[in-house]
Design an enzyme around this catalytic site. Structure first.
Site, PDB file in Angstrom:
ATOM      1  N   ARG A 180      29.394 -57.193  65.898  1.00 52.70           N
ATOM      2  CA  ARG A 180      29.641 -58.532  65.648  1.00 52.70           C
ATOM      3  C   ARG A 180      30.066 -58.905  64.315  1.00 52.70           C
ATOM      4  O   ARG A 180      30.060 -58.106  63.610  1.00 52.70           O
ATOM      5  CB  ARG A 180      28.226 -59.348  66.107  1.00 52.70           C
ATOM      6  CG  ARG A 180      27.100 -59.038  65.188  1.00 52.70           C
ATOM      7  CD  ARG A 180      25.775 -59.545  65.404  1.00 52.70           C
ATOM      8  NE  ARG A 180      24.607 -59.387  64.695  1.00 52.70           N
ATOM      9  CZ  ARG A 180      24.574 -59.806  63.473  1.00 52.70           C
ATOM     10  NH1 ARG A 180      25.325 -61.005  63.355  1.00 52.70           N
ATOM     11  NH2 ARG A 180      23.505 -59.661  62.992  1.00 52.70           N
ATOM     12  N   ARG A 184      30.782 -68.788  61.178  1.00 52.77           N
ATOM     13  CA  ARG A 184      29.844 -69.980  60.937  1.00 52.77           C
ATOM     14  C   ARG A 184      30.781 -71.243  61.189  1.00 52.77           C
ATOM     15  O   ARG A 184      31.655 -71.385  60.674  1.00 52.77           O
ATOM     16  CB  ARG A 184      29.160 -70.085  59.546  1.00 52.77           C
ATOM     17  CG  ARG A 184      27.973 -68.990  59.421  1.00 52.77           C
ATOM     18  CD  ARG A 184      27.449 -69.525  57.781  1.00 52.77           C
ATOM     19  NE  ARG A 184      26.421 -68.496  57.710  1.00 52.77           N
ATOM     20  CZ  ARG A 184      26.117 -67.943  56.532  1.00 52.77           C
ATOM     21  NH1 ARG A 184      26.875 -68.378  55.615  1.00 52.77           N
ATOM     22  NH2 ARG A 184      25.270 -66.986  56.318  1.00 52.77           N
ATOM     23  N   ARG A 257      30.358 -41.846  52.628  1.00 60.40           N
ATOM     24  CA  ARG A 257      31.593 -42.623  51.664  1.00 60.40           C
ATOM     25  C   ARG A 257      30.885 -42.837  50.425  1.00 60.40           C
ATOM     26  O   ARG A 257      29.948 -43.028  50.176  1.00 60.40           O
ATOM     27  CB  ARG A 257      32.085 -43.851  52.440  1.00 60.40           C
ATOM     28  CG  ARG A 257      32.812 -43.800  53.400  1.00 60.40           C
ATOM     29  CD  ARG A 257      33.982 -42.809  53.223  1.00 60.40           C
ATOM     30  NE  ARG A 257      35.007 -44.125  52.560  1.00 60.40           N
ATOM     31  CZ  ARG A 257      36.390 -43.872  52.055  1.00 60.40           C
ATOM     32  NH1 ARG A 257      36.712 -42.451  52.314  1.00 60.40           N
ATOM     33  NH2 ARG A 257      36.880 -44.697  51.269  1.00 60.40           N
ATOM     34  N   ARG A 288      36.842 -54.653  45.291  1.00 63.62           N
ATOM     35  CA  ARG A 288      36.371 -55.792  44.734  1.00 63.62           C
ATOM     36  C   ARG A 288      36.247 -55.575  43.489  1.00 63.62           C
ATOM     37  O   ARG A 288      36.152 -54.674  42.819  1.00 63.62           O
ATOM     38  CB  ARG A 288      35.081 -56.253  45.625  1.00 63.62           C
ATOM     39  CG  ARG A 288      33.746 -55.146  45.511  1.00 63.62           C
ATOM     40  CD  ARG A 288      32.662 -55.909  46.278  1.00 63.62           C
ATOM     41  NE  ARG A 288      31.455 -54.827  46.120  1.00 63.62           N
ATOM     42  CZ  ARG A 288      30.266 -55.113  46.549  1.00 63.62           C
ATOM     43  NH1 ARG A 288      29.969 -56.176  47.122  1.00 63.62           N
ATOM     44  NH2 ARG A 288      29.357 -54.055  46.283  1.00 63.62           N
ATOM     45  N   GLU A 308      35.879 -51.614  41.819  1.00 61.84           N
ATOM     46  CA  GLU A 308      34.827 -50.903  42.863  1.00 61.84           C
ATOM     47  C   GLU A 308      35.939 -50.279  43.560  1.00 61.84           C
ATOM     48  O   GLU A 308      36.651 -50.978  44.501  1.00 61.84           O
ATOM     49  CB  GLU A 308      33.998 -51.922  43.548  1.00 61.84           C
ATOM     50  CG  GLU A 308      33.139 -50.624  44.520  1.00 61.84           C
ATOM     51  CD  GLU A 308      31.961 -51.806  45.148  1.00 61.84           C
ATOM     52  OE1 GLU A 308      31.837 -51.530  46.324  1.00 61.84           O
ATOM     53  OE2 GLU A 308      31.141 -52.023  44.564  1.00 61.84           O
ATOM     54  N   TYR A 356      21.412 -46.384  56.264  1.00 60.75           N
ATOM     55  CA  TYR A 356      22.074 -47.190  55.167  1.00 60.75           C
ATOM     56  C   TYR A 356      20.598 -48.076  55.094  1.00 60.75           C
ATOM     57  O   TYR A 356      20.189 -48.611  56.080  1.00 60.75           O
ATOM     58  CB  TYR A 356      23.076 -48.051  55.449  1.00 60.75           C
ATOM     59  CG  TYR A 356      23.487 -49.190  54.360  1.00 60.75           C
ATOM     60  CD1 TYR A 356      23.904 -48.793  53.329  1.00 60.75           C
ATOM     61  CD2 TYR A 356      23.188 -50.494  54.753  1.00 60.75           C
ATOM     62  CE1 TYR A 356      24.270 -49.914  52.147  1.00 60.75           C
ATOM     63  CE2 TYR A 356      23.294 -51.557  53.776  1.00 60.75           C
ATOM     64  CZ  TYR A 356      23.761 -51.150  52.319  1.00 60.75           C
ATOM     65  OH  TYR A 356      24.043 -52.020  51.560  1.00 60.75           O
ATOM     66  N   ASP A 358      19.076 -51.652  53.096  1.00 55.90           N
ATOM     67  CA  ASP A 358      19.232 -52.789  52.038  1.00 55.90           C
ATOM     68  C   ASP A 358      18.017 -52.820  51.086  1.00 55.90           C
ATOM     69  O   ASP A 358      16.942 -51.913  51.475  1.00 55.90           O
ATOM     70  CB  ASP A 358      19.087 -54.266  52.605  1.00 55.90           C
ATOM     71  CG  ASP A 358      20.464 -54.620  52.988  1.00 55.90           C
ATOM     72  OD1 ASP A 358      21.846 -54.245  52.478  1.00 55.90           O
ATOM     73  OD2 ASP A 358      20.733 -55.129  54.126  1.00 55.90           O
TER      74      ASP A 358
END
Length: 376
Positions: A180, A184, A257, A288, A308, A356, A358
């Protein structure tokens, strides 16, 4: 492990391998429960990838932007008990061939793309492009993304960035990577939906230092080069490194990666006006540019920016993002079985669990593990 009533035979209860966030939280909870902890890390600093270096009064995120966000109030209260967090809100900008767009995809983005001003107009535009693409069963990431947001958003804001990030064509990437996409239909540039968000005032090192208070810390110490001597010092090993390395790559190396960072100190006050600017065209080699002072609303006369660059992971490089495809998941399953049969060893964190995380998830995982371990 010995019961608390037995005389200690080793100077430490826990040898914690890795001074990253998971190891730091475990160390704090262990010390809180009266345990003696030794934390070792092969790097010359604590904090793992959250480490900040002070340059000209600017806290530089040495391993990429780290923005704390969570909906979990107990975790938010936990981190704020060590250092106060500011009100930073992540509102990245996307640069596509000099055109600027707000992220995540919202009404500001749609206005810049199509000059539509209402949610109804934006929905209709996306629906029209999805209908024209006529993709009923997405077979790869490109088809999945187009079926969700249409062709304009895909080609300008997804395709180039994603292919740089993964080092593969979007048509070669599995569709599940983009199940997904955040869309917004409001004029809201806040990247995260979480209730709590911010950056530690003074940098993440304050958080790591607070978590490690009461633990002995040895930096520049390679666990594998000193394994026998280190393990002789503690009753239990808490391992937060690469799980395949722990087992000497018995089933082969897990794939990741990686990232390369190019830091620049500039003799100017403000380089790009935003903390994070993504470069979404394929021709630009970096994904970025980070301007660190904006994380803490800095007013220093100079600025530090970081370019980066994504890259393939090789031995010796820092592993950042696990490649959770069929092959790697099967290899990890074998290592996990070995880990479950290890005695007096606790595995935890993104590298040991090959997933991964957060930051708030890392903290939650370590708190959950210690809650069970210490029954509190």
């Amino acid at each position: 492990m010995q019961s608390d009533s037995s005389p200690a035979t080793k100077p430490f209860d826990y040898l914690i391998v890795g001074a990253g966030l998971w190891g730091c939280v475990f160390a704090h909870q262990a010390v809180k429960h009266g345990k003696k902890t030794l934390v070792v890390d092969r790097r010359g600093h604590i904090g793992g990838n959250t480490y900040c270096e002070n340059v000209e009064g600017i806290n530089v995120h040495k391993y990429g932007a780290h923005i704390f966000h969570t909906n979990d109030k107990p975790i938010w209260d936990f981190v704020n008990s060590f250092v106060e967090f500011n009100r930073y809100t992540n509102s990245p900008i996307a640069n596509f061939k000099g055109e600027l767009y707000n992220l995540p995809f919202n009404m500001n983005t749609f206005y810049s793309l199509w000059k539509v001003k209402t949610p109804e107009e934006a929905r209709a535009k996306i629906a029209e492009q999805v209908r024209q693409a006529d993709i009923t069963d997405p077979q790869n990431l490109e088809e999945q993304a187009i079926s969700l947001v249409g062709t304009d958003i895909y080609h300008k804001l997804i395709k180039g960035y994603t292919e740089k990030q993964w080092g593969r064509k979007a048509t070669e990437l599995p569709s599940f990577i983009i199940k997904r996409l955040p869309v917004r239909f409001t004029y809201d540039n806040n990247y995260f939906n979480d209730k709590y968000q911010g950056i530690p005032i003074g940098g993440y090192n304050k958080l790591s230092e607070g978590l490690l208070e009461g633990s002995e810390v040895r930096l520049g110490t390679d666990y594998f080069a000193n394994r026998k001597e280190l393990e002789a010092l503690a009753e239990t090993v808490v391992y937060t490194g690469k799980i395949d390395e722990y087992f000497d790559f018995r089933f082969g190396s897990l794939e990741y990666r990686s990232l390369r960072f190019e830091h620049q100190l500039l003799d100017q006050e403000n380089f790009q006006g935003n903390a994070v600017v993504n470069y979404t065209e394929a021709e630009v080699p970096y994904t970025r540019i980070i301007e660190h002072k904006h994380f803490e609303f800095g007013t220093q006369p100079k600025t530090v920016v970081t370019y980066e660059y994504p890259q393939e992971w090789t031995q010796g490089a820092e592993p950042y993002y696990p490649i959770n495809d069929t092959r790697n998941d099967e290899v990890f399953r074998k290592y996990k079985e070995l880990a479950e049969n290890e005695s007096n060893v606790i595995f935890g964190g993104r590298l040991a669990e090959y997933r991964y995380y957060d930051m708030h998830q890392v903290i939650g995982s370590a708190l959950k593990r210690t809650k069970v371990l210490f029954q509190s």
